[in-house]
Motif scaffolding. Structure first.
Motif, mmCIF file in Angstrom:
data_model
loop_
_atom_site.group_PDB
_atom_site.id
_atom_site.type_symbol
_atom_site.label_atom_id
_atom_site.label_comp_id
_atom_site.label_asym_id
_atom_site.label_seq_id
_atom_site.Cartn_x
_atom_site.Cartn_y
_atom_site.Cartn_z
ATOM 1 N N PRO A 85 -16.835 33.368 11.650
ATOM 2 C CA PRO A 85 -16.843 34.721 11.080
ATOM 3 C C PRO A 85 -15.534 35.113 10.411
ATOM 4 N N GLY A 86 -14.424 34.623 10.917
ATOM 5 C CA GLY A 86 -13.131 34.938 10.321
ATOM 6 C C GLY A 86 -12.867 34.197 9.018
ATOM 7 N N LEU A 87 -13.689 33.205 8.718
ATOM 8 C CA LEU A 87 -13.521 32.431 7.490
ATOM 9 C C LEU A 87 -14.348 32.979 6.329
ATOM 10 N N VAL A 88 -15.258 33.889 6.612
ATOM 11 C CA VAL A 88 -16.134 34.435 5.576
ATOM 12 C C VAL A 88 -15.360 35.430 4.712
ATOM 13 N N GLU A 89 -15.414 35.245 3.404
ATOM 14 C CA GLU A 89 -14.746 36.155 2.463
ATOM 15 C C GLU A 89 -15.794 37.009 1.756
ATOM 16 N N PHE A 90 -15.448 38.253 1.491
ATOM 17 C CA PHE A 90 -16.370 39.186 0.855
ATOM 18 C C PHE A 90 -15.833 39.650 -0.485
ATOM 19 N N ARG A 91 -16.759 39.782 -1.438
ATOM 20 C CA ARG A 91 -16.384 40.255 -2.767
ATOM 21 C C ARG A 91 -16.402 41.777 -2.839
ATOM 22 N N HIS A 92 -17.402 42.375 -2.180
ATOM 23 C CA HIS A 92 -17.524 43.831 -2.238
ATOM 24 C C HIS A 92 -18.443 44.312 -1.122
ATOM 25 N N THR A 93 -18.251 45.557 -0.718
ATOM 26 C CA THR A 93 -19.118 46.190 0.276
ATOM 27 C C THR A 93 -19.807 47.388 -0.376
ATOM 28 N N TYR A 94 -21.116 47.492 -0.159
ATOM 29 C CA TYR A 94 -21.925 48.564 -0.754
ATOM 30 C C TYR A 94 -22.447 49.461 0.360
ATOM 31 N N THR A 95 -22.168 50.751 0.250
ATOM 32 C CA THR A 95 -22.642 51.711 1.233
ATOM 33 C C THR A 95 -23.793 52.516 0.629
ATOM 34 N N PRO A 96 -24.759 52.938 1.457
ATOM 35 C CA PRO A 96 -25.909 53.695 0.940
ATOM 36 C C PRO A 96 -25.476 54.995 0.280
ATOM 37 N N ALA A 97 -26.081 55.293 -0.860
ATOM 38 C CA ALA A 97 -25.795 56.539 -1.570
ATOM 39 C C ALA A 97 -26.730 57.627 -1.062
ATOM 40 N N SER A 98 -26.165 58.707 -0.547
ATOM 41 C CA SER A 98 -26.982 59.768 0.049
ATOM 42 C C SER A 98 -27.908 60.427 -0.969
ATOM 43 N N GLU A 99 -27.511 60.438 -2.238
ATOM 44 C CA GLU A 99 -28.322 61.130 -3.245
ATOM 45 C C GLU A 99 -29.632 60.397 -3.572
ATOM 46 N N THR A 100 -29.750 59.124 -3.169
ATOM 47 C CA THR A 100 -31.000 58.386 -3.421
ATOM 48 C C THR A 100 -31.917 58.347 -2.205
ATOM 49 N N ARG A 101 -31.457 58.868 -1.071
ATOM 50 C CA ARG A 101 -32.184 58.739 0.191
ATOM 51 C C ARG A 101 -33.612 59.270 0.107
ATOM 52 N N ALA A 102 -33.774 60.521 -0.346
ATOM 53 C CA ALA A 102 -35.098 61.145 -0.374
ATOM 54 C C ALA A 102 -36.040 60.401 -1.315
ATOM 55 N N ALA A 103 -35.536 60.030 -2.491
ATOM 56 C CA ALA A 103 -36.376 59.341 -3.471
ATOM 57 C C ALA A 103 -36.855 58.003 -2.941
ATOM 58 N N TYR A 104 -35.949 57.250 -2.334
ATOM 59 C CA TYR A 104 -36.340 55.923 -1.838
ATOM 60 C C TYR A 104 -37.216 56.012 -0.596
ATOM 61 N N ASP A 105 -37.012 57.001 0.263
ATOM 62 C CA ASP A 105 -37.901 57.180 1.412
ATOM 63 C C ASP A 105 -39.326 57.462 0.951
ATOM 64 N N GLU A 106 -39.467 58.304 -0.058
ATOM 65 C CA GLU A 106 -40.792 58.628 -0.586
ATOM 66 C C GLU A 106 -41.435 57.405 -1.237
ATOM 67 N N ARG A 107 -40.663 56.673 -2.037
ATOM 68 C CA ARG A 107 -41.209 55.476 -2.689
ATOM 69 C C ARG A 107 -41.607 54.422 -1.661
ATOM 70 N N PHE A 108 -40.827 54.296 -0.604
ATOM 71 C CA PHE A 108 -41.156 53.299 0.422
ATOM 72 C C PHE A 108 -42.460 53.664 1.128
ATOM 73 N N ALA A 109 -42.668 54.941 1.395
ATOM 74 C CA ALA A 109 -43.927 55.376 2.009
ATOM 75 C C ALA A 109 -45.109 55.019 1.120
ATOM 76 N N VAL A 110 -44.961 55.213 -0.183
ATOM 77 C CA VAL A 110 -46.024 54.849 -1.122
ATOM 78 C C VAL A 110 -46.210 53.333 -1.150
ATOM 79 N N PHE A 111 -45.105 52.585 -1.115
ATOM 80 C CA PHE A 111 -45.150 51.121 -1.126
ATOM 81 C C PHE A 111 -46.015 50.594 0.014
ATOM 82 N N THR A 112 -45.791 51.080 1.228
ATOM 83 C CA THR A 112 -46.579 50.604 2.370
ATOM 84 C C THR A 112 -48.018 51.114 2.299
ATOM 85 N N GLN A 113 -48.222 52.286 1.711
ATOM 86 C CA GLN A 113 -49.585 52.795 1.542
ATOM 87 C C GLN A 113 -50.365 51.928 0.547
ATOM 88 N N ILE A 114 -49.686 51.440 -0.487
ATOM 89 C CA ILE A 114 -50.337 50.546 -1.444
ATOM 90 C C ILE A 114 -50.880 49.315 -0.721
#
Length: 257
Positions: free
Chosen positions: A215-244
């Motif tokens: 684990p100490g040998l693994v190098e990372f290029r970048h870290t991505y954190t969830p954007a709060s402004e997309t939360r509602a849109a993606y939660d709704e789309r995911f619900a539709v995805f599983t309903q499909i």
């Protein structure tokens, strides 16, 4: 290499995987932990049948299919162009949803008759919306897989290392973070993960390092954190995805049995 530390591989297929200290089988979710390279440890792998293979299909069969519509002899690095185009489209792909079951599915449902589909297209949509919908659809499918994966491990996933060719895409890494609501850590040179893993296993065998050193040998290029402004849109789309899936599985079975 640590227990309960997952990684996401995104290549032609895709999987979530993590080492666990126990052997276990979940027949309902079609998950199991099996013996692995490390003594007294087990590897949990949850396989998505097709991930980046959907983008290869889009490139080779739709965007650059070799027919009369193909005017360019020298095809550019299409995946980088897809990233650039997808980055211009807002979260939710202007209403377009893509289900990436182009070769059936393995987990969290085992159904060879499922097929891919584009939903909610209108005259207002563009090719850019479709490209982003492909990226989001694969991320939705990975989120679908995450719930049984977490239940199997008995703990919530907070961060995931991403490897494989798909890990080269900055926009896709951010989409995974936003859709799954987890921190995504982009491993340096993600496409070389297999070669590094093989080398580290060999180094352990030669006594040069221990598994605990990895684990100490693994190098990372970048870290991505969830954007709060997309939360509602993606939660709704995911619900539709599983309903499909629920509403279409019978039709796919009828068409493809």
């Amino acid at each position: 290499m640590e227990d309960f530390a997952p990684h996401l591989y995104v290549g032609t297929s895709s999987w979530l995987a993590a080492h666990v200290p126990f052997k276990k089988t979940d027949l309902l979710a079609l998950l199991a932990s099996v013996p692995c390279a490390m003594p007294q440890r087990y590897l949990l792998t949850a396989l998505q049948a097709t991930a980046g293979g959907n983008l290869t299909f889009l490139r080779d069969n739709i965007l650059y299919h070799k027919d009369e519509l193909l005017l360019e002899e020298n095809v550019p690095d299409v995946f980088k162009i897809m990233d650039k185009i997808a980055a211009r489209v807002p979260a939710g792909s202007n209403g377009v949803i893509y289900t990436p079951w182009i070769w059936g599915e393995r987990a969290p449902v085992d159904d060879r008759t499922l097929r891919a589909g584009l939903y909610n297209l209108s005259l207002h949509n563009t090719r850019a919306d479709i490209i982003r919908a492909f990226l989001e659809g694969i991320a939705f499918n990975t989120r679908w897989l995450l719930d049984p994966f977490q239940k199997f491990m008995g703990r919530k996933v907070e961060k995931i290392n991403v490897v494989g060719g798909g890990g080269n895409s900055d926009v896709w890494c951010q989409i995974f973070a936003d859709v799954m609501n987890v921190e995504i850590r982009q491993v340096q040179d993600p496409i070389q993960a297999n070669a590094r893993g093989a080398a580290w296993i060999a180094a352990v065998g030669l006594g040069e390092i221990a598994f605990g050193d990895v684990p100490g040998l693994v190098e990372f290029r970048h870290t991505y954190t969830p954007a709060s402004e997309t939360r509602a849109a993606y939660d709704e789309r995911f619900a539709v995805f599983t309903q499909i899936y629920k509403q279409m599985k019978g039709i796919y079975n009828r068409l493809n049995k």
